[in-house]
Design a protein around this motif. Sequence first.
Motif, short mmCIF file in Angstrom:
data_model
loop_
_atom_site.label_atom_id
_atom_site.label_comp_id
_atom_site.label_asym_id
_atom_site.label_seq_id
_atom_site.Cartn_x
_atom_site.Cartn_y
_atom_site.Cartn_z
N HIS A 23 0.14 1.16 1.44
CA HIS A 23 0.74 0.78 0.17
C HIS A 23 1.17 -0.68 0.30
N GLY A 24 1.16 -1.40 -0.81
CA GLY A 24 1.56 -2.80 -0.75
C GLY A 24 2.12 -3.31 -2.06
N VAL A 25 2.84 -4.41 -1.98
CA VAL A 25 3.44 -5.07 -3.13
C VAL A 25 3.08 -6.54 -3.07
N ALA A 26 2.81 -7.14 -4.22
CA ALA A 26 2.47 -8.56 -4.28
C ALA A 26 3.14 -9.21 -5.49
N GLU A 27 3.58 -10.45 -5.29
CA GLU A 27 4.07 -11.25 -6.40
C GLU A 27 2.85 -11.91 -7.04
N ILE A 28 2.86 -12.04 -8.37
CA ILE A 28 1.73 -12.64 -9.06
C ILE A 28 2.16 -13.93 -9.76
N TYR A 29 1.21 -14.89 -9.83
CA TYR A 29 1.50 -16.23 -10.34
C TYR A 29 0.41 -16.71 -11.28
N LYS A 30 0.80 -17.65 -12.13
CA LYS A 30 -0.14 -18.37 -13.00
C LYS A 30 -0.36 -19.73 -12.42
#
Length: 84
Positions: free
Chosen positions: A77-84
């Motif tokens: 399982h994993g978590v990621a921050e997302i960016y523009k």
Amino acid sequence: MKTIIITLSTLFALFTAGSAFSAQIVNNDAGKEKIGVVSAGGATTLDELVASLSAQADKKGATYFKVISTSGANKMHGVAEIYK
């Protein structure tokens, strides 16, 4: 023969164009606007987990993502921050 070459060329272009727009993984978020967080689970390998996080980032309209946590052994399982 010419028709087959044109068809194969078109299919190749379609498959490669889709991957050109997928979110890219980054290590440094400097200069990027954070737009949220995504998570994914059930992956059996780290590559599979990163691909799943990338797909989630794409769905949210992100250009970049940064993995901030992973866990698990047989099912990751994993978590990621997302960016523009």
